[in-house]
Structures are given as C-alpha cells and as structure tokens.
Write a protein that holds these residues in place. Structure first.
Motif, PDB file in Angstrom:
ATOM      1  N   ARG A  72       0.849  -1.186   0.000  1.00 44.77           N
ATOM      2  CA  ARG A  72       0.000   0.000   0.000  1.00 44.77           C
ATOM      3  C   ARG A  72       0.889   1.241   0.000  1.00 44.77           C
ATOM      4  N   GLY A  73       0.263   2.423   0.001  1.00 36.97           N
ATOM      5  CA  GLY A  73       1.039   3.660  -0.081  1.00 36.97           C
ATOM      6  C   GLY A  73       1.761   3.987   1.219  1.00 36.97           C
ATOM      7  N   GLY A  74       2.952   4.482   1.119  1.00 36.73           N
ATOM      8  CA  GLY A  74       3.736   4.896   2.278  1.00 36.73           C
ATOM      9  C   GLY A  74       4.543   6.110   1.916  1.00 36.73           C
ATOM     10  N   GLY A 134       0.748   6.266   5.501  1.00 38.35           N
ATOM     11  CA  GLY A 134       0.471   6.410   4.069  1.00 38.35           C
ATOM     12  C   GLY A 134      -1.012   6.393   3.760  1.00 38.35           C
ATOM     13  N   ASP A 135      -1.404   5.515   2.833  1.00 38.78           N
ATOM     14  CA  ASP A 135      -2.824   5.305   2.570  1.00 38.78           C
ATOM     15  C   ASP A 135      -3.048   3.822   2.321  1.00 38.78           C
ATOM     16  N   ILE A 136      -4.282   3.462   1.988  1.00 34.34           N
ATOM     17  CA  ILE A 136      -4.573   2.036   1.771  1.00 34.34           C
ATOM     18  C   ILE A 136      -4.664   1.715   0.283  1.00 34.34           C
ATOM     19  N   GLY A 137      -4.256   2.679  -0.546  1.00 36.60           N
ATOM     20  CA  GLY A 137      -4.288   2.483  -1.995  1.00 36.60           C
ATOM     21  C   GLY A 137      -3.050   1.758  -2.471  1.00 36.60           C
ATOM     22  N   PRO A 138      -3.043   1.391  -3.762  1.00 35.13           N
ATOM     23  CA  PRO A 138      -1.916   0.636  -4.304  1.00 35.13           C
ATOM     24  C   PRO A 138      -0.653   1.484  -4.407  1.00 35.13           C
ATOM     25  N   ALA A 139       0.498   0.831  -4.332  1.00 36.75           N
ATOM     26  CA  ALA A 139       1.803   1.472  -4.508  1.00 36.75           C
ATOM     27  C   ALA A 139       2.851   0.380  -4.635  1.00 36.75           C
ATOM     28  N   GLN A 140       4.056   0.767  -4.997  1.00 35.78           N
ATOM     29  CA  GLN A 140       5.169  -0.185  -5.104  1.00 35.78           C
ATOM     30  C   GLN A 140       6.379   0.311  -4.317  1.00 35.78           C
ATOM     31  N   GLY A 141       6.094   1.009  -3.233  1.00 35.65           N
ATOM     32  CA  GLY A 141       7.173   1.620  -2.447  1.00 35.65           C
ATOM     33  C   GLY A 141       7.982   0.635  -1.615  1.00 35.65           C
ATOM     34  N   ASP A 142       7.551  -0.638  -1.571  1.00 33.73           N
ATOM     35  CA  ASP A 142       8.260  -1.610  -0.725  1.00 33.73           C
ATOM     36  C   ASP A 142       9.247  -2.454  -1.528  1.00 33.73           C
ATOM     37  N   THR A 193      11.772   2.770 -17.277  1.00 32.87           N
ATOM     38  CA  THR A 193      11.232   2.021 -16.142  1.00 32.87           C
ATOM     39  C   THR A 193      10.059   2.811 -15.562  1.00 32.87           C
ATOM     40  N   ILE A 194       8.940   2.134 -15.415  1.00 32.41           N
ATOM     41  CA  ILE A 194       7.764   2.783 -14.817  1.00 32.41           C
ATOM     42  C   ILE A 194       7.408   2.038 -13.536  1.00 32.41           C
ATOM     43  N   GLU A 195       7.291   2.780 -12.459  1.00 35.63           N
ATOM     44  CA  GLU A 195       6.959   2.172 -11.171  1.00 35.63           C
ATOM     45  C   GLU A 195       5.951   3.034 -10.441  1.00 35.63           C
ATOM     46  N   HIS A 196       5.311   2.415  -9.465  1.00 39.24           N
ATOM     47  CA  HIS A 196       4.367   3.149  -8.619  1.00 39.24           C
ATOM     48  C   HIS A 196       5.093   3.581  -7.341  1.00 39.24           C
ATOM     49  N   ASN A 197       6.161   4.309  -7.535  1.00 39.03           N
ATOM     50  CA  ASN A 197       6.968   4.790  -6.413  1.00 39.03           C
ATOM     51  C   ASN A 197       7.894   5.875  -6.942  1.00 39.03           C
ATOM     52  N   CYS A 198       8.829   6.307  -6.114  1.00 41.12           N
ATOM     53  CA  CYS A 198       9.678   7.437  -6.499  1.00 41.12           C
ATOM     54  C   CYS A 198      10.953   6.969  -7.223  1.00 41.12           C
ATOM     55  N   GLY A 251       7.846   7.808 -12.545  1.00 43.59           N
ATOM     56  CA  GLY A 251       7.242   7.313 -11.303  1.00 43.59           C
ATOM     57  C   GLY A 251       5.843   7.863 -11.114  1.00 43.59           C
ATOM     58  N   VAL A 252       4.927   6.950 -10.808  1.00 39.95           N
ATOM     59  CA  VAL A 252       3.595   7.374 -10.381  1.00 39.95           C
ATOM     60  C   VAL A 252       3.676   7.519  -8.864  1.00 39.95           C
ATOM     61  N   MET A 253       3.302   8.671  -8.345  1.00 38.63           N
ATOM     62  CA  MET A 253       3.424   8.853  -6.902  1.00 38.63           C
ATOM     63  C   MET A 253       2.430   7.956  -6.159  1.00 38.63           C
TER      64      MET A 253
END
Lengths: 254, 354
Positions: free
Chosen positions: B111-113, B117-125, B306-311, B332-334
């Motif tokens: 989830r987002g961090g 963070g939030d409970i939405g999707p992310a790839q920050g881990d 490279t496209i990711e759901h993080n920074c 990066g998608v935030m």
C-alpha cells in the motif's frame, strides 16, 4: 564401614559439559530441574525447546532435545507456531526477565491468554545478564545497574513488574507458580512446580508458567553466598513464592 | 492435473493467493488484520481448519511472523500475509528465518507509504522486499504476480521454492491486484517432496537432537554461514522469471512489474496500434532480478523506460543490469495516485523519441 547408597544420578537429558554460566548463577539449577522433569516424565524424544535471548539462549547446548532459537522476547510466539504445527509435541520456552517481561511482554501475555498448550520457564534475576547488567523491568527499587547507576527509582522507572501475579490472572492460564532455588527446600518445591507445569501440557490442559526467582552474582556485584542471601531477604518479600493460578486444583475442588 | 474439467473461479487477487496456498498444502496461517489484504486472513481463518491445519490471529505482526518461524521450524507449510506497515514489523522474524534457513511464505500487498500512508496501491516496498528488509546480509525470493491467475500459481510455487532453498519467499502484490476480481482456473500443481523430515524439529526420537538457530559465535562460524547463504542466493538465480511482450522489434522497452506492468501493457497495445515500436519487459522474480534477458535486449540497441508506482526503486536494478550498455529513463507514479494507461503515453513517447 557403612554401606553406600546412591541417592542422586545425573539427568540423562542434561548434557555432560561445563556451562558458560558464572559462579553462583542459578540458571544451572533451573536447567537441571527442567532436564530431570523431562527425564522423569519420559518426554525427551518428544520435546521441542524454544531458546530465547540472553544468557539462557544456550539452554539448547545443555539439554538434549530438539530446539529452535527465537528473537528477543518472541519465544511464546515461536512456541505457539511450533505447537500449532505439531500439537502432539511438548513445547517449552525458557526466558529471562528482560526477554519476557520487557521486550516480550505482548507475546507472553497473549500466548498465556490464548491458553496455548505450552510451558514457559521464566528466570527472573532482576537484571539483564548477558548484555552487561542493565536495568530490567524486574530490577528492585534502589538496585543499581549500569543504566540506573543511582539505583532504580520508582518515580522515574516505575515499580518492578510482578509477572506471576499478572500471568496468573489471565483467563487462559491453567497453572502458574513462582519458585526459588536458594535452598534445598525451595529447589524441591521448584521441581514439583516444573513437573506439574509439564504434566499440565502432557495432559492437554493448557498454558503453564513457572517463574524462578534467581541470582546473578556477577551483575549484582556480590559473592554467590551474598547473592543467595539477597534472594531470601530482599527479593522474596517483593516476589512472594506460591501458586498464582491452578485451574486443575480448582477443578478437583482443592 | 485432475482429470475433471477445472472449475473456473471468479475471485479477488487476495483470495487467489489464499487458494494457491491451500492448494500448495499450507497447514498454518498466522496473521494480523491490515488493509488491503484482509480477505486473505479472513478466508484462511476457515480454510485452515477445514484442511486439518491451524489459524491464529496474532496479537501483532511481530508475533504473527514469529509464529510463522516456529511452524516453519516444525517443518510445516505455513503462510502469513500483511501490507506495508505490517511488513516492516515482520522484518525481525524474516531476518531470523533467513539466518536460520527456514522455509515460509510471506505475502505483502503493498500500500502507499511511507508511514501510515494510505490504503491504496503502490510499489514503495520494492527496496524493502528485495534488499533483505531486516538486519544483516540476506535475500528473499520475491515473486511479483500481475494477474489473479498468476497470484494463484506463484503462491503455490512459492511454497516449493521456500522448501527447495530453505529460505523465506515473498509474494509482492499491491492493492490493485488484491482487490480486483478475475476468473482463475485452479489446478493441483506439482507435488514436490519437501524433505522437511531431514532437518525439521519433531523431537529427537531415534536420532541426534537438532538445533535451528541463527547465532554463530564460534570463530569463523558466522562467516561460514554468510558464505553458505551467499552461495544459496547465487543458486537462486536459476529461478529467474520474466515476461517479454512485443520486445522483439521494439525500439523502447518499458520495464515494469505487477499491477503497473499490466497498465503499461495496455499503453503498449494502444501505442502499437499507432505504429509505435514499444514493448514491455516484466520481471516476475524481483529477486533474483532477471539481469541477463534485460542485457540481451540492451545489446540489441533498445532504449529503456522504467515505470513504477513509487519514487524510483526497481529502476536501480534495471540500471545495474544495463550499466555497461545503456541507461534507463524513469517515470514514477506517486503513491497516492492511481494511473491509467493514458498517463504513460507522454513519458513513453518522450523516451521513444529520445
């Protein structure tokens, strides 16, 4: 010449090797009691020990049973996992006061409250031993340690935690007793308590807990004899020996 | 495979993971509620008893991961699942399991961090998952499914891999995968012999006692253990998995994993229809990272985005793989934003045109 009578034999489960414990440390006595009980109940080949963090982590070097090492304070959670995976095995953890009453407070409270069918041996010597004598949750008021050099102070650090009293009142606990090994009489009582605790698990009766009030002469900066005297004079009045939960006796109407 | 016609199930990604675990013979689940992965413990709280196993809702993620450690030491197939802040709490036990060489499967529905963070999707881990996450030198096998079917298949395989290498394996998904529903075809998978009886704790009846630990104090013992672990991580490189989509004639290769790779795939399809030479490279094993196939694409003179759901995290691994050949752009998608395929068009065209 009087005939010699064998009154004492070495425990089969206890491995014959010198321990790493300091002179006067009572882990050795506690180990021996646990080993003798495992012998006497015939559990050696069916038991899994959970080692914890601190001086007692090396329990697994002295007791001849399968063992796994747990992170600091987490032994009751690891024991829960082992027991749930293998309910037919006898599972016990062996933990010190820093491990059980400080960092592992959540794990012990919840394992006890769930009534996990495991046995916990808790050795309370009022100090962090292996890390060099820092303050524990059980350190006595006025007792100097490396992190309370002026002595533990109630206003700053709170009162020493009485684990048997806390554990004894949790709903899932079948048997809970505090013992000491400062004299022969208490050693005999301690062995009875440990035997009862393991028997409780063997019979499928749920969570059992035995607290040993023990010495740490090195970190108390005392001789073994003076440390043993401190147990009697200072510790036992604050940590009274006795049974804090016994649902088996309640059932039997005792 | 079963002789019966497989029955399709229309289920969430979270449930696909649960079904995959059950099909793999998982017998113990230990967890703690956290959004967006609660479907997993909820279904396992029933399923584990139905298969003669056990389920514990632990007092914390810390305890859940340590229960996993205990069950793994007892040689049983066991699972925990969580989401980002919960995975941070599990890291201590994961490090111990890696150090003690214990097989277990852990699911992180990212989830987002940072923080709550939030409970939405992310790839920050990504870093946390592929760099060990806890203390010390260790790695996990990390599998990143992009569809519900793959979530089912990879979870099933994760158990086999965990036992094959005696190492924790992580399934890294996210809130999109966990919450979307797709049809899956369940199957029985391979029946792999775990050989757990050769090392696990059962009580030492008829044999020497066994000790499972991560403490190595004797001189040189820890160094030996670390060498042993590093050699194992080298062997794991045999497990690399990836998907190449429309990369053969592509001028630009998009590197993306998990849910974002699916969204990127839609963008690739749309741009292909417009005659743009773009393709997608999707690592399925994030550790070990599929370096070699990526290098082969670089040797063919392709550019990379490279496209990711993080920074910007996996882009480091892409750059490490390509380092002597070419660089990769990054978009990066935030965390906190939900992308759609059109959002990728501009960065893709920009990279394509150089």
């Amino acid at each position: 010449m009087a005939e010699e009578k064998l009154v004492f034999e070495p425990s089969e489960v206890l491995i014959d090797r010198p321990t790493h414990y300091c002179p006067g440390c009572q882990h050795g006595t506690a180990h021996r009691i646990v080993a003798e009980v495992i012998d006497e109940l015939g559990l050696a080949e069916n038991t899994i020990a959970i080692g914890s963090i601190g001086c007692s982590v090396f329990l697994y070097n002295y007791i001849n049973v399968d063992a796994v090492e747990a992170p600091h304070g987490r032994a009751p959670a690891v024991a829960t996992g082992v027991k749930r995976a293998r309910p037919d095995k006898i599972v016990f953890s062996y933990q010190g006061d820093g491990d059980l009453a400080s960092i592992g407070m959540a794990e012990i409270m919840h394992a006890a409250n769930r009534g996990e069918n495991i046995t916990v041996i808790f050795v309370n010597n009022t100090v962090y031993g292996m890390t060099g004598g820092q303050m524990a949750p059980t350190t006595m008021i006025g007792q100097a340690t490396t992190t309370c050099p002026g002595g533990r102070c109630e206003e700053r650090e709170g009162m020493p935690i009485k684990m048997s009293e806390i554990i004894g009142m949790l709903g899932g606990v079948t048997y809970c007793e505090r013992v000491a090994v400062n004299n022969v009489k208490n050693i005999n009582k301690a062995k009875k308590a440990v035997k009862k605790a393991f028997q409780c698990q063997v019979d499928g009766n749920g969570f059992s807990f035995v607290e040993f009030v023990a010495t740490c002469p090195t970190n108390w900066k005392m001789t073994p004899i003076a440390a043993n005297e401190r147990v009697e004079e200072e510790l036992l009045p604050y940590f009274p020996l006795g049974v804090y939960a016994d649902k088996l006796a309640e059932k039997e109407g005792k | 495979m079963s002789s019966k016609t497989p029955e399709r199930k229309f289920i969430k990604g979270n449930e696909a993971i649960g079904y995959g675990a059950i099909a793999a013979g998982c017998k113990c689940f230990f967890g703690y509620p956290i959004t967006p992965q609660n479907d997993i413990p909820e279904m396992m709280s029933k399923a584990m008893f139905e298969c003669g196993g056990d389920f514990v809702q632990a007092e914390s993620e810390v305890a859940a991961a340590n229960m996993l450690l205990g069950a793994a030491a007892a040689g049983v197939r066991c699972l925990t699942s969580s989401s980002s802040p919960g995975m941070s709490l599990k890291q201590e036990a994961i490090s111990y399991m890696a150090g003690s060489e214990l097989p277990a499967v852990l699911v992180n529905m990212n989830r987002g961090g940072p923080g709550l963070g939030d409970i939405g999707p992310a790839q920050g881990d990504y870093y946390q998952s592929t760099r060990g996450g806890g203390h010390g030198d260790y790695r996990l096998l990390v599998l990143a499914p992009a569809t519900c079917q793959e979530a089912y298949d990879l979870t099933m395989e994760a158990f086999d891999l965990a036992f094959k290498y005696r190492n924790p394996v992580m399934i890294l998904g996210d809130a999109i995968l966990g919450q979307m529903k797709e049809p899956i075809i369940p199957h029985e998978g391979k029946k792999v012999d775990d050989n757990a009886e050769t090392w696990c704790l059962t009580g030492n009846k008829g044999r020497e006692k066994r000790l499972i630990k991560s403490l190595f104090l004797e001189e040189g013992a820890l160094a030996d253990q670390n060498r042993n672990l590093m050699a194992k991580y080298e062997r794991m490189k045999a497990e690399i998995r990836y998907e190449s989509f429309e990369t053969e004639d592509a001028d630009l290769v998009i590197c993306a994993y998990g849910s974002i790779a699916r969204i990127a795939k839609s963008a690739v399809r749309k741009l292909r229809a417009q005659g743009k030479k773009v393709g997608l490279f999707r690592p399925i094993t994030l550790y070990p990272f599929p370096d070699e196939p990526l290098v082969k694409l670089a040797e063919q003179g392709k550019r990379f985005l490279t496209i990711e759901h993080n920074c910007g995290q996996m882009v480091d691994d892409v750059r490490l793989a390509l380092r002597t050949k070419v660089d990769s752009d990054f978009f990066g998608v935030m965390p906190g934003e939900l992308p759609n395929p059109d959002d990728f068009e501009e960065p893709i065209l920009k990279s394509l045109e150089g």
